[in-house]
Design an enzyme around this catalytic site. Sequence first.
Site, PDB file in Angstrom:
ATOM      1  N   HIS A   1      83.709  47.177 154.165  1.00 10.98           N
ATOM      2  CA  HIS A   1      82.817  48.161 154.915  1.00 10.98           C
ATOM      3  C   HIS A   1      83.579  48.783 156.101  1.00 10.98           C
ATOM      4  O   HIS A   1      84.019  47.905 156.883  1.00 10.98           O
ATOM      5  CB  HIS A   1      81.433  47.486 155.168  1.00 10.98           C
ATOM      6  CG  HIS A   1      80.681  47.263 154.141  1.00 10.98           C
ATOM      7  ND1 HIS A   1      80.999  47.779 152.767  1.00 10.98           N
ATOM      8  CD2 HIS A   1      79.413  46.911 154.197  1.00 10.98           C
ATOM      9  CE1 HIS A   1      79.848  47.501 151.975  1.00 10.98           C
ATOM     10  NE2 HIS A   1      78.942  46.884 152.760  1.00 10.98           N
TER      11      HIS A   1
ATOM     12  N   CYS B   1      75.450  42.722 155.127  1.00  2.33           N
ATOM     13  CA  CYS B   1      76.868  42.745 155.111  1.00  2.33           C
ATOM     14  C   CYS B   1      77.487  43.922 155.991  1.00  2.33           C
ATOM     15  O   CYS B   1      78.510  43.567 156.286  1.00  2.33           O
ATOM     16  CB  CYS B   1      77.373  43.196 153.746  1.00  2.33           C
ATOM     17  SG  CYS B   1      76.454  44.471 153.029  1.00  2.33           S
TER      18      CYS B   1
END
Lengths: 346, 346, 346, 346
Positions: free
Chosen positions: A237, A144
């Site tokens: 993120h 990710c």
Amino acid sequence: MKIPVGILGATGSVGQQFVNLLRNHPWFEVKALAASERSAGKQYKDAVNWILNDPIPEHLSQLTVSDCIPDLPCKVVFSGLDASVAGEIETNFARAGYLVISNSRNHRYDPDVPLLIPEVNPDHLGLLHQQKYGSGGIVTNPNCSVVGLALALKPLYDRFGIEALHVVTLQALSGAGYPGVSSLDILDNVIPLVAGEELKVQTEPNKILGTFSTGKIEPAQIKISAQCNRVAVKDGHLECVSVKLLQPAPESEIIETWQNFRSVPQELELPMAPANPIYYFTEVNYPQPRRHRNLDKGMAVSIGRLQPCPVLDYKFVLLSHNTIRGAAGAAILNAELMLKQGYLAN
Amino acid sequence: MKIPVGILGATGSVGQQFVNLLRNHPWFEVKALAASERSAGKQYKDAVNWILNDPIPEHLSQLTVSDCIPDLPCKVVFSGLDASVAGEIETNFARAGYLVISNSRNHRYDPDVPLLIPEVNPDHLGLLHQQKYGSGGIVTNPNCSVVGLALALKPLYDRFGIEALHVVTLQALSGAGYPGVSSLDILDNVIPLVAGEELKVQTEPNKILGTFSTGKIEPAQIKISAQCNRVAVKDGHLECVSVKLLQPAPESEIIETWQNFRSVPQELELPMAPANPIYYFTEVNYPQPRRHRNLDKGMAVSIGRLQPCPVLDYKFVLLSHNTIRGAAGAAILNAELMLKQGYLAN
Amino acid sequence: MKIPVGILGATGSVGQQFVNLLRNHPWFEVKALAASERSAGKQYKDAVNWILNDPIPEHLSQLTVSDCIPDLPCKVVFSGLDASVAGEIETNFARAGYLVISNSRNHRYDPDVPLLIPEVNPDHLGLLHQQKYGSGGIVTNPNCSVVGLALALKPLYDRFGIEALHVVTLQALSGAGYPGVSSLDILDNVIPLVAGEELKVQTEPNKILGTFSTGKIEPAQIKISAQCNRVAVKDGHLECVSVKLLQPAPESEIIETWQNFRSVPQELELPMAPANPIYYFTEVNYPQPRRHRNLDKGMAVSIGRLQPCPVLDYKFVLLSHNTIRGAAGAAILNAELMLKQGYLAN
Amino acid sequence: MKIPVGILGATGSVGQQFVNLLRNHPWFEVKALAASERSAGKQYKDAVNWILNDPIPEHLSQLTVSDCIPDLPCKVVFSGLDASVAGEIETNFARAGYLVISNSRNHRYDPDVPLLIPEVNPDHLGLLHQQKYGSGGIVTNPNCSVVGLALALKPLYDRFGIEALHVVTLQALSGAGYPGVSSLDILDNVIPLVAGEELKVQTEPNKILGTFSTGKIEPAQIKISAQCNRVAVKDGHLECVSVKLLQPAPESEIIETWQNFRSVPQELELPMAPANPIYYFTEVNYPQPRRHRNLDKGMAVSIGRLQPCPVLDYKFVLLSHNTIRGAAGAAILNAELMLKQGYLAN
């Protein structure tokens, strides 16, 4: 006629995202939900601890959960299996002739398995011909933290070359699954560790940006250093990146390169593809996780704050949605590309 | 007989910390609280919007707030003034013969003003003799993100030399003052900007680590790159650091160098000095802001996660308390050093 | 000569608080740490996942963890055992002659077990004579939401009588233990349920405020309604309370009654006792969890915002520290009272 | 042909929500954005500090901001003005023949101004005929904590009658506007005060549930007590409610009454109306702000946890989106009702 698909690990947090994102997919229809022994045999709604805000899709809530063995009524499976079991189960499915489109890390580094981002290395799909699974196969998407990073690097890599890369991540809580991070560990706090993550960030981009020829990947040679932190953000993120390029590049050209970046998924108009893979913000305090993570269905990468770096060449900030662009959405886009390129044909 | 001191900007957030930390100081006694016109003439408790958890010290709560003009009943003043006014007011006090120990940024880069960290560059106090303020003078402490960083670098710089430095900060909310950051901007979010901070982090360490001789500072020549973020933490700045050293250094020697680091404040047993300026943690997920910010009265720097850096030489994580070690506590430690070294003598 | 004590469930979150709060206790010395089979035999530092900010007390970190069987080198044990095992283990210890001072809920409603708050019902200790454990016995403290509430009610109950009570709690995360509440469940959220809590809050105050005579407790008859919520606060339960009194009471008299409240622990100067059990704040936005939870060692109850209630008679807000006054600190204060009243004599 | 509308206070946080929610409205088109002198004359994108996640609507971003004087190119204005100026400006617009649909509190208690919730008291619009503004008029929506509450009460009030009501709110940060609550005040904390809110919650429901006849409102006579808290949630006010009914009501009938509740906006299929005004959840830990605030475009009220109340009759938990159902969305629904009922005819 939609293509029937199954979901392995359907009760887990990535599995739930597959269920959610495939809700009204124009090409795929979920026909099987498989999970561990504990869940198998129950109705999905009773087996799952559903954590998403959207409700369980009506028609799936009463579907009986299957075991993770290769007798599902489909030929394509998405895997959100936990890494502790994914390796073997995915191999079993591939051997039995299933195409396994996996978000798990187990097969990412197999030399014959594509670590695929459709905008970055669609040609790596050719690796499927090297696999020994007959009509089956395994395709993975990156970690990710890596998907957004590789997308931001790709146009720079192609145009200027990249010698070195320094990344500090500020990662969202959903990346740790559910229940994941205890609230007592993160309230008024930062945890300067995401176990195993730094190695992945230092490794995967070179495979992804590698060259595919004569049946194998010649990896890129970027020196990469990563430090990974967990912060009190639900999704998205954020990454502080510095790069050393191989050729000189004016600031404006870098931004232009990002803004003009389009690739195969945009040309093919894949349903999950963002209109623009990369958005560059000129606001000095953007991108921000809560504001920009859902940009273009959560599939776009947001970049901002490009500045000269006194140590390497340039520094910037990027953001991508870790459970959409960085997990389930990534795998679905992979499947869409595979379909369009004839890998899912009957 | 304690030395009487005053506080400039006593109603602001740094000013309140001075009031709080000097509560029972063995050497100094707060005799004057000065603030803007709006507050002057009121009792302190009525003028201040007290935001700390400890209550206002009893004997100060009814003290009448003075104007920021140099007729306070003391010769030493701590300044927590806002940068919009600190420059001129501090100069006025210095000219009038006051020793101004300032946390504001305005005079930090004046060539004749020490940017002082007692463990790092106590000899820079010699610059005071260069100032044109007669018996008065100005001493500053660094930016809140720089103090902890410079402390971590000092023993490495002395032993191995440092060529380059890459820092990404995850900074606490209290660094922005009060009311500072809106809750709507930081809940479930990160702000990848702390206005003006990156330049300070890229500049101040070279002055601090510079060499003082023949009346001036020869700055260090470290290349520094900084990216600064605001995160949802109340106190404690976390920093992800990578360094390139001038000489090879084994990992164990770096840790040992940190653990053995002691300096003038420890030798002089200054009241505000930590027993050890640096604590190295071997736990893989330490240091953390909420757990370690108050270590040794909030005056110690916590370090952990030392690892080889594939781009520079080593990377690590450090933490220090931004409003204690990084602001009011720093200035008080400066004053203690000055007292012991004869600069506050009558 | 300190009294040796043991801690049952020493590796759990309440057990850790016992270890922490008994660190330098003037009367008690921890000589045994007992926990489940999984931990027994290990050094405490290896068996525990220490979650507190203070470090493990040096001399206990290497103590070998014992099994929870009654052959510990002490006669007094504090129990922080999980409710799933506390019932039987505590009974075993009591039968074997140990005095068990428990924070668990299992024996709270036994008719012969005191549900003790030293400031509220110290005479209930007389129940110990009704127990069938020989020289052993069991004493419990109330649920973490009830201690502060019962303390706030006690002076009103004695002076004006209370007919009915409505409470809405906003409870801290630490009340759920570790790892407890997932960060994904509480970030940017409230959970309007604390499982089992409402019943406890509706039941325990009547036993605590009950009358002890002829060997048993005649419970109070207050009608109580509770709604319990979990909020994103680390420590400190806030409660919005409305009361219907039996006699008319002017506002000023209620406040005065709270402010003047002192009881046996204050008279006996028990080490863990707060100087004032209750602090009344006149600031309109107080008390607040982060600001006031640590008041007087975390053992005082903070109250504010007393106002007429259009439905019952008065409403107010109270706060108490759930893991100190509401758990480990409560049990230690119980032990101190027992010692002073001769129940811990050899 | 859409009806042209203006927005007063267009740069504020409620004003921005009007801009956002009216983006593609089928009946209304924003033709004027008015704000304070400081903003007037600038392009909207330069005057506003846009805080929403969605971008500014393209066609409005370059619109020149007008002064708040009644010469706007429309006859209908939505007002998100700050209470410090709303009273007079709204009166000016009404006198000049504009229909003012206001979210401000200033005129809410005027006897001739409807405090309107289309599902609850659509007949109160009749009050407009009592106003002395000629063709102009003023209509208000309730406080953000009251809309959801009044919706939940309405079906119970009609069927069983309500004698008394006790409410404790856990209110979101966005209710305080921007910048509003400082992050330093709310991180790891609760503020047990929302200034002025308790009085509004104790007053407004009786006007809303009142009877309109012979040109005026006869208010309901419910005794109401409110305690209001601010919690670390971005959007969505949660309320813990206890009610005393006039007639006995079995639990199942209450739930059924809520679930079956439909009213004029549903019959008229107003664009902003939720399909069901009220959703009842059977999950024991629902509703929750982050999960349910956006239900049905943020216009539905979520209810759960209905239980007998030992003090009054029943208790339950409700949730509604404070800036949509509780502010801008409420006003837009009011305008839609007015249009359908002929009040906005040219």
